[in-house]
Design a protein around this motif. Structure first.
Motif, PDB file in Angstrom:
ATOM      1  N   GLN A  96       0.832  -1.285  -0.013  1.00 54.76           N
ATOM      2  CA  GLN A  96       0.004  -0.183   0.033  1.00 54.76           C
ATOM      3  C   GLN A  96       0.900   1.449   0.026  1.00 54.76           C
ATOM      4  O   GLN A  96       0.641   2.254  -0.751  1.00 54.76           O
ATOM      5  N   GLU A  97       1.970   1.216   0.617  1.00 53.78           N
ATOM      6  CA  GLU A  97       2.938   2.275   0.711  1.00 53.78           C
ATOM      7  C   GLU A  97       3.274   2.539  -0.652  1.00 53.78           C
ATOM      8  O   GLU A  97       3.534   3.671  -1.128  1.00 53.78           O
ATOM      9  N   ALA A  98       3.735   1.636  -1.095  1.00 58.53           N
ATOM     10  CA  ALA A  98       4.367   1.593  -2.482  1.00 58.53           C
ATOM     11  C   ALA A  98       3.425   2.036  -3.658  1.00 58.53           C
ATOM     12  O   ALA A  98       3.743   3.133  -4.296  1.00 58.53           O
ATOM     13  N   LEU A  99       2.085   1.488  -3.750  1.00 57.12           N
ATOM     14  CA  LEU A  99       1.192   2.192  -4.349  1.00 57.12           C
ATOM     15  C   LEU A  99       0.842   3.596  -4.134  1.00 57.12           C
ATOM     16  O   LEU A  99       0.718   4.257  -5.238  1.00 57.12           O
ATOM     17  N   ALA A 100       0.854   4.141  -2.766  1.00 61.18           N
ATOM     18  CA  ALA A 100       0.449   5.410  -2.769  1.00 61.18           C
ATOM     19  C   ALA A 100       1.557   6.374  -3.230  1.00 61.18           C
ATOM     20  O   ALA A 100       1.427   7.327  -3.498  1.00 61.18           O
ATOM     21  N   ALA A 101       2.916   5.653  -2.915  1.00 63.95           N
ATOM     22  CA  ALA A 101       4.121   6.779  -3.583  1.00 63.95           C
ATOM     23  C   ALA A 101       3.858   6.741  -5.070  1.00 63.95           C
ATOM     24  O   ALA A 101       4.126   7.833  -5.702  1.00 63.95           O
ATOM     25  N   LEU A 102       3.483   5.742  -5.926  1.00 67.83           N
ATOM     26  CA  LEU A 102       3.468   5.642  -7.266  1.00 67.83           C
ATOM     27  C   LEU A 102       2.399   6.559  -7.608  1.00 67.83           C
ATOM     28  O   LEU A 102       2.635   7.628  -8.515  1.00 67.83           O
ATOM     29  N   TYR A 103       1.059   6.867  -7.019  1.00 70.38           N
ATOM     30  CA  TYR A 103       0.039   7.356  -7.398  1.00 70.38           C
ATOM     31  C   TYR A 103       0.597   8.884  -7.099  1.00 70.38           C
ATOM     32  O   TYR A 103       0.351   9.767  -8.061  1.00 70.38           O
ATOM     33  N   GLN A 104       1.160   9.143  -6.027  1.00 71.44           N
ATOM     34  CA  GLN A 104       1.504  10.471  -5.739  1.00 71.44           C
ATOM     35  C   GLN A 104       2.595  11.129  -6.750  1.00 71.44           C
ATOM     36  O   GLN A 104       2.710  12.115  -7.031  1.00 71.44           O
ATOM     37  N   LEU A 105       3.628  10.254  -7.074  1.00 73.32           N
ATOM     38  CA  LEU A 105       4.793  10.503  -8.038  1.00 73.32           C
ATOM     39  C   LEU A 105       3.892  10.782  -9.535  1.00 73.32           C
ATOM     40  O   LEU A 105       4.434  11.674 -10.110  1.00 73.32           O
ATOM     41  N   LEU A 106       3.232   9.670 -10.043  1.00 75.97           N
ATOM     42  CA  LEU A 106       2.801   9.650 -11.362  1.00 75.97           C
ATOM     43  C   LEU A 106       1.888  10.660 -11.810  1.00 75.97           C
ATOM     44  O   LEU A 106       1.743  10.927 -12.865  1.00 75.97           O
ATOM     45  N   LEU A 107       0.567  10.876 -10.821  1.00 74.93           N
ATOM     46  CA  LEU A 107      -0.217  11.379 -11.152  1.00 74.93           C
ATOM     47  C   LEU A 107      -0.583  13.000 -10.846  1.00 74.93           C
ATOM     48  O   LEU A 107      -0.230  13.378  -9.709  1.00 74.93           O
ATOM     49  N   ARG A 237       6.079  -6.330   7.716  1.00 79.49           N
ATOM     50  CA  ARG A 237       5.453  -5.202   7.007  1.00 79.49           C
ATOM     51  C   ARG A 237       6.696  -4.891   5.844  1.00 79.49           C
ATOM     52  O   ARG A 237       7.274  -3.956   5.942  1.00 79.49           O
ATOM     53  N   LEU A 238       6.399  -5.601   4.485  1.00 85.09           N
ATOM     54  CA  LEU A 238       7.424  -5.234   3.710  1.00 85.09           C
ATOM     55  C   LEU A 238       6.865  -5.525   2.545  1.00 85.09           C
ATOM     56  O   LEU A 238       6.360  -6.676   2.083  1.00 85.09           O
ATOM     57  N   GLY A 239       6.890  -4.512   1.540  1.00 89.88           N
ATOM     58  CA  GLY A 239       6.530  -4.635   0.067  1.00 89.88           C
ATOM     59  C   GLY A 239       7.724  -4.040  -0.883  1.00 89.88           C
ATOM     60  O   GLY A 239       8.592  -3.480  -0.203  1.00 89.88           O
ATOM     61  N   TRP A 240       7.372  -3.929  -2.200  1.00 90.78           N
ATOM     62  CA  TRP A 240       8.602  -3.673  -2.856  1.00 90.78           C
ATOM     63  C   TRP A 240       7.848  -3.132  -4.395  1.00 90.78           C
ATOM     64  O   TRP A 240       6.798  -3.497  -4.682  1.00 90.78           O
ATOM     65  N   VAL A 241       8.678  -2.492  -5.027  1.00 84.80           N
ATOM     66  CA  VAL A 241       8.561  -2.195  -6.549  1.00 84.80           C
ATOM     67  C   VAL A 241       9.745  -2.403  -7.383  1.00 84.80           C
ATOM     68  O   VAL A 241      10.795  -2.441  -6.857  1.00 84.80           O
ATOM     69  N   LEU A 242       9.446  -2.737  -8.308  1.00 84.46           N
ATOM     70  CA  LEU A 242      10.565  -3.248  -9.492  1.00 84.46           C
ATOM     71  C   LEU A 242      10.137  -2.419 -10.718  1.00 84.46           C
ATOM     72  O   LEU A 242       9.216  -2.292 -11.134  1.00 84.46           O
ATOM     73  N   SER A 243      11.360  -1.793 -11.184  1.00 83.17           N
ATOM     74  CA  SER A 243      11.434  -1.092 -12.516  1.00 83.17           C
ATOM     75  C   SER A 243      12.743  -1.084 -13.031  1.00 83.17           C
ATOM     76  O   SER A 243      13.628  -0.962 -12.534  1.00 83.17           O
ATOM     77  N   ARG A 244      12.811  -0.919 -14.409  1.00 86.69           N
ATOM     78  CA  ARG A 244      14.105  -0.942 -14.908  1.00 86.69           C
ATOM     79  C   ARG A 244      14.641   0.791 -15.049  1.00 86.69           C
ATOM     80  O   ARG A 244      15.293   1.165 -15.531  1.00 86.69           O
ATOM     81  N   ASN A 245      13.425   1.682 -14.495  1.00 86.34           N
ATOM     82  CA  ASN A 245      13.489   2.873 -14.854  1.00 86.34           C
ATOM     83  C   ASN A 245      14.238   3.607 -13.316  1.00 86.34           C
ATOM     84  O   ASN A 245      13.465   3.688 -12.343  1.00 86.34           O
TER      85      ASN A 245
END
Length: 378
Positions: A96-107, A237-245
């Motif tokens: 959830q923290e990862a998704l919230a950060a992505l939404y905040q950054l991208l949108l 309490r551990l999630g992650w994101v992966l990206s080549r960017n």
């Protein structure tokens, strides 16, 4: 443009409103939780080294060893031409923290976001709260909750900023197979939009379906996962994101530095050990789900006038139709008050109709199902 204020996700708000505390859940979205002793026995590892850890800050990005294990885990699940390494991984305190950060950054307000409904409530709510235009692909029971390429072709266009997909799907248990994944990737590339793959249950593939994808070959794709679903370790309490960017990952790291800063050192250490023995834990959890599918299918066969469902293709969740009722939320409230059993209504996930989300990942499913059957037949 007015931006909506944050609100508690609908499924959590529903539980908070219940007048009676619930003791058991029919809607648990996680695999079977284990104690450290049970983990040690299953994985044949010694967790006593945790006693020696100095309780200091962890690495901001996550330890290199942990990120290596995460990269290896996802490389084994998928067929990327691009070789994943630790530098393509960033850890968070849950998905959830990862998704919230992505939404905040991208949108930005006014951006168009494509989501599949029903869905985990925050996936739509966070976009709405950011002032985005949410374009929903609505799954239908008439199509056994299946997605098609045409669904995406009808809503993705040059205005689309982000496509978010989730497979195996929460809450239906249906999947995006490798062919459809390739087609979705081509659409994202065609319109140069971001693609987030919520892969939290991808490893829960007990029928060995072809669920691998190559999303991370695309510069604007991000994969999100977590320890709570396929692994069943929500207490880690551990999630992650992966990206080549790498630029995107660095910007996410900057956002993380204003929230959790880093994950727990204890959680990171346990997660590293768990990922090194991922096959054993996932095989155990997948067998539990398969067993529980059989049990629930038996109940549906016994009570066809009460229940109907489309069994999941993969993952931990499914949608169940409750026949002969007028209001699923009132029914779920009565179930909770009478039995202490939680069944989350499909309305909380954006689904109209008499459906609830069924979780199939728990070892003690049979006695819970017996109590539920007694309630239905009393």
């Amino acid at each position: 443009m007015t931006i909506n204020q944050p609100a508690l996700p609908k499924h959590l708000a529903f539980v908070q409103r219940l007048s009676t505390p619930v003791s058991d859940s029919l809607s648990n979205s996680c695999g079977q939780a284990l104690s450290l002793d049970e983990l040690a026995e299953l994985t044949e590892q010694d967790f006593s080294a945790l006693n020696e850890i100095k309780l200091s800050y962890a690495s901001l990005r996550g330890s290199e060893r942990l990120r290596e294990q995460i990269a290896y885990f996802h490389q084994a699940l998928n067929h990327h031409q691009f070789q994943l390494t630790a530098e393509h991984v960033l850890t968070f305190c849950g998905a959830q923290e990862a998704l919230a950060a992505l939404y905040q950054l991208l949108l930005q307000p006014g951006d168009e976001v494509v989501v599949v409904t029903p869905n985990y409530p925050s996936l739509s709510q966070m976009a709405e709260q950011a002032g985005c235009v949410v374009k929903a692909i609505a799954l239908s029971p008439d199509r056994a909750w299946q997605l098609t390429l045409a669904d995406f072709q009808q809503v993705v266009n040059h205005k689309t900023k982000l496509i978010l997909i989730n497979s195996p799907h929460n809450p239906s248990g249906q999947v995006i197979d490798s062919k459809l994944a390739d087609d979705i990737l081509l659409i994202a590339q065609q319109y140069n939009c971001y693609l987030i793959a919520d892969d939290v249950s991808q490893a829960t593939n007990y029928y060995q379906l072809n669920l691998s994808h190559r999303f991370l070959d695309y510069q604007k794709a991000v994969v999100v996962s977590v320890m709570s679903k396929s692994f069943g370790l929500a207490g880690i309490r551990l999630g992650w994101v992966l990206s080549r960017n790498k630029e995107l990952l660095n910007r996410l790291l900057a956002l993380k530095s204003y929230s959790s800063i880093c994950c727990s050192l204890l959680d990171e250490t346990v997660a590293t050990m768990v990922l090194s023995k991922a096959d054993k834990i996932i095989a155990s959890n997948n067998q539990i789900v398969k067993n529980n599918i059989v049990l629930f299918e038996q109940l549906v066969s016994q009570l066809p006038e009460k229940l109907a469902w489309c069994p999941p293709q993969a993952g931990i969740l499914a949608l169940v139709e409750v026949k002969g009722i007028d209001n699923i939320e009132s029914w779920a409230q009565a179930l909770a008050q009478t039995t202490g059993i939680l069944a989350l209504p499909g309305t909380l996930f954006g689904l109209i109709g008499p459906y609830f989300r069924l979780g199939l990942g728990q070892k003690e499913f049979a006695p819970l199902l017996a109590r539920f059957a007694n309630y239905l037949t009393d």
